[in-house]
Design an enzyme around this catalytic site. Structure first.
Site, PDB file in Angstrom:
ATOM      1  N   SER A 239      33.759  14.244  15.764  1.00 38.43           N
ATOM      2  CA  SER A 239      32.335  14.455  16.008  1.00 38.43           C
ATOM      3  C   SER A 239      31.806  15.400  14.948  1.00 38.43           C
ATOM      4  O   SER A 239      32.554  15.885  14.100  1.00 38.43           O
ATOM      5  CB  SER A 239      32.122  15.047  17.402  1.00 38.43           C
ATOM      6  OG  SER A 239      32.531  16.398  17.389  1.00 38.43           O
ATOM      7  N   LYS A 240      30.523  15.673  15.049  1.00 37.51           N
ATOM      8  CA  LYS A 240      29.875  16.512  14.034  1.00 37.51           C
ATOM      9  C   LYS A 240      30.540  17.886  13.908  1.00 37.51           C
ATOM     10  O   LYS A 240      30.451  18.514  12.865  1.00 37.51           O
ATOM     11  CB  LYS A 240      28.399  16.689  14.382  1.00 37.51           C
ATOM     12  CG  LYS A 240      27.590  15.472  14.016  1.00 37.51           C
ATOM     13  CD  LYS A 240      26.106  15.776  14.094  1.00 37.51           C
ATOM     14  CE  LYS A 240      25.301  14.506  13.946  1.00 37.51           C
ATOM     15  NZ  LYS A 240      24.247  14.407  14.949  1.00 37.51           N
ATOM     16  N   ARG A 241      31.164  18.330  14.999  1.00 34.65           N
ATOM     17  CA  ARG A 241      31.850  19.621  14.935  1.00 34.65           C
ATOM     18  C   ARG A 241      32.905  19.638  13.831  1.00 34.65           C
ATOM     19  O   ARG A 241      33.264  20.670  13.303  1.00 34.65           O
ATOM     20  CB  ARG A 241      32.555  19.917  16.268  1.00 34.65           C
ATOM     21  CG  ARG A 241      31.643  20.359  17.377  1.00 34.65           C
ATOM     22  CD  ARG A 241      32.428  20.678  18.627  1.00 34.65           C
ATOM     23  NE  ARG A 241      33.251  19.539  19.073  1.00 34.65           N
ATOM     24  CZ  ARG A 241      34.575  19.514  19.078  1.00 34.65           C
ATOM     25  NH1 ARG A 241      35.256  20.555  18.700  1.00 34.65           N
ATOM     26  NH2 ARG A 241      35.221  18.441  19.489  1.00 34.65           N
ATOM     27  N   GLY A 243      32.655  18.064  10.968  1.00 36.65           N
ATOM     28  CA  GLY A 243      32.084  17.790   9.650  1.00 36.65           C
ATOM     29  C   GLY A 243      31.271  16.512   9.734  1.00 36.65           C
ATOM     30  O   GLY A 243      30.965  16.041  10.821  1.00 36.65           O
TER      31      GLY A 243
END
Ligand code: GLU
Length: 466
Positions: A239-241, A243
């Protein structure tokens, strides 16, 4: 063309995610390998969440990765009449029924089932209703068998079986007349003649319901291959966490599409110990059976390593073209100044991304480079002034500005002055590039050309004379 037909069926509710891109790639590869057809279908029945912007982003991502499709894009939102016809057909054949239970009734029964420790599923109230009432709101449910087993041999995961008892009488049409997801997927895959469905393994639980629909409709059931998801380094879903997860964000970070393709395919698929695969290699060697059962972990360092490899392998002309927007973003107009392919050549070995390359190229195009303070304090010292001044004269008189010509001129100069290269090199680097971390001196001089090299050397001399 063979009769193999594959499809990629994204829902346009965001950008093209790396996981989606990998699914698209596996479908594309198998289609190309088997001389089949690759179809693009946009699953936009969820009108509230689907956007044109997202469709554009998906198409752009596919194009960037070079995943061309043979048919489509088909839009589910344009196929409602087709779905309606199939609903009518199932109703007429008694394979589906109208259900008049209200949401409140369903909720009350669900709560009761939970209280009694039963699995909440539709209790079949309307399954055998004889009278139909066109005036009351209704949904249409599929009359699913409640006994037996629905099983399939997943090409990646192996045999997967579900007890039909577990499966509900699926709603195929909502009370507002719109068809539901599992139903339209089957109608599309069936009518588009899809032979193998490759998709994310979050769809495994949908598969038995879909198989029952194929059977009820009398269509052959396709083969299924459910691809494991992609995880981040901490083993949770990427996920965006972790990158960037959008494919196009990788383009903007200076990755080459062939590095991305190579990376994505290896994230779950292997062929011996090989790491580097050209598109042609992949089309020849890819098999869906060699995709691993377990989730792949996204490793940005490996992607960087592959990108570096492809940057080193690429032609300077192509890289120059790709580099232009990165330079423009940095306020550089590469049409003025040294030839960009020549500049690229000096940077290929040392750039892992086009961003690094663009940053590394800036000094070539700045008319007034600023000296790195520490490097200037160390290397642009009064003792180097006469050396830089006479080097400028030497190079002015040098007729051969090729790499070997320059090497010869520098060697001669050092011998004449009785110095070591180490006494000259760093000062020249700072004069020409602003700092000492730069490509090789001969390459830089060759790319800058005589006039600009002399101008920069003389500017350093003037700086020392102040
Ligand atoms: N539209 C679905 C998704 O984006 C894919 C459905 C399928 O491949 O069957 O997850």
């Amino acid at each position: 063309m063979s009769d193999v037909r594959l499809r990629f069926a994204p829902s346009p509710t965001g950008y093209l995610h790396v996981g989606g891109a990998r699914t698209a790639l596996f479908n594309w590869l198998l289609a190309r390998k088997q001389g089949g057809t690759f179809i693009l279908r946009i699953e936009d029945t969820d009108v509230a969440r689907s956007t044109q912007e997202s469709v554009d982003a998906i198409l752009q991502g596919m194009e960037w990765l070079g995943l061309d499709w043979d048919e489509g894009p088909f839009y589910q939102s344009e196929r409602f009449p087709v779905y309606r016809e199939f609903v009518e057909r199932l109703l007429a054949e008694g394979k589906a029924y109208r259900c008049y239970c209200t949401p409140e009734e369903l909720e009350a029964r669900r709560e009761q089932a939970m209280r009694e420790g039963r699995k909440p599923k539709y209790d079949g109230t309307c399954r055998d209703l004889v009278t139909q009432d066109a005036d009351r709101p209704f949904v249409v449910r599929f009359r699913a068998p409640h006994e037996g087993v629905t099983a399939f041999d997943d090409l990646i995961k192996g045999r997967i079986a579900f007890n039909n008892e577990e499966l509900d009488d699926l709603i195929i049409q909502r009370s507002d007349g719109t068809p539901t997801y599992n139903f339209v997927v089957v109608i599309d895959d069936a009518t588009m003649g899809i032979t193998t469905v490759i998709r994310g393994d979050d769809h495994i639980n949908n598969t038995p319901r879909q198989i029952l629909l194929y059977e009820a409709l009398g269509y052959p059931v396709p083969r299924f291959a459910h691809v494991p998801m992609i995880l981040g380094a901490d083993k949770t879903r990427l996920s965006k966490r972790h990158g960037a997860t959008s494919v196009m964000a990788y383009r903007d970070m200076g990755f080459l599409p062939e590095a991305m393709v190579n990376y994505l395919v290896r994230l779950g698929w292997s062929h011996g110990d090989e790491e580097i695969f050209s598109r042609q290699d992949l089309v020849e060697k890819f098999t869906i059976e060699a995709v691993g059962k377990s989730a792949g972990v996204f490793n940005p360092d490996k992607l960087l390593w592959l990108n570096h490899h492809y940057i080193k392998e690429s032609s300077p002309e192509r890289l120059a073209e790709l580099l232009v927007p990165f330079l423009r973003e940095r306020g550089v107009d590469p049409s003025t100044g040294p030839s960009l392919p020549q500049v690229v050549k000096t940077l290929q070995e040392r750039s892992r991304t086009l961003v690094e390359m663009a940053d590394g190229a800036l000094f070539y195009y700045r008319s007034e480079i600023s000296y790195d303070e520490e490097a200037a304090a160390k290397h642009l010292v009064p003792g180097t002034l006469p050396l830089l001044a006479s080097l400028a004269e030497k190079l002015d008189a040098c007729a051969d500005f090729s790499h070997s010509g320059l090497e010869a001129a520098f060697k001669e100069f050092i011998a004449e002055k009785g110095i070591k290269f180490g006494q000259l090199g760093p000062a020249v680097r700072v004069s020409l590039c602003g700092g000492t971390a730069s490509p090789g001196i001969y390459e830089v001089v060759e790319a800058l050309g005589k006039d600009e090299t002399l101008r920069r050397l003389r500017r350093a001399v003037a700086y020392l004379e102040q």
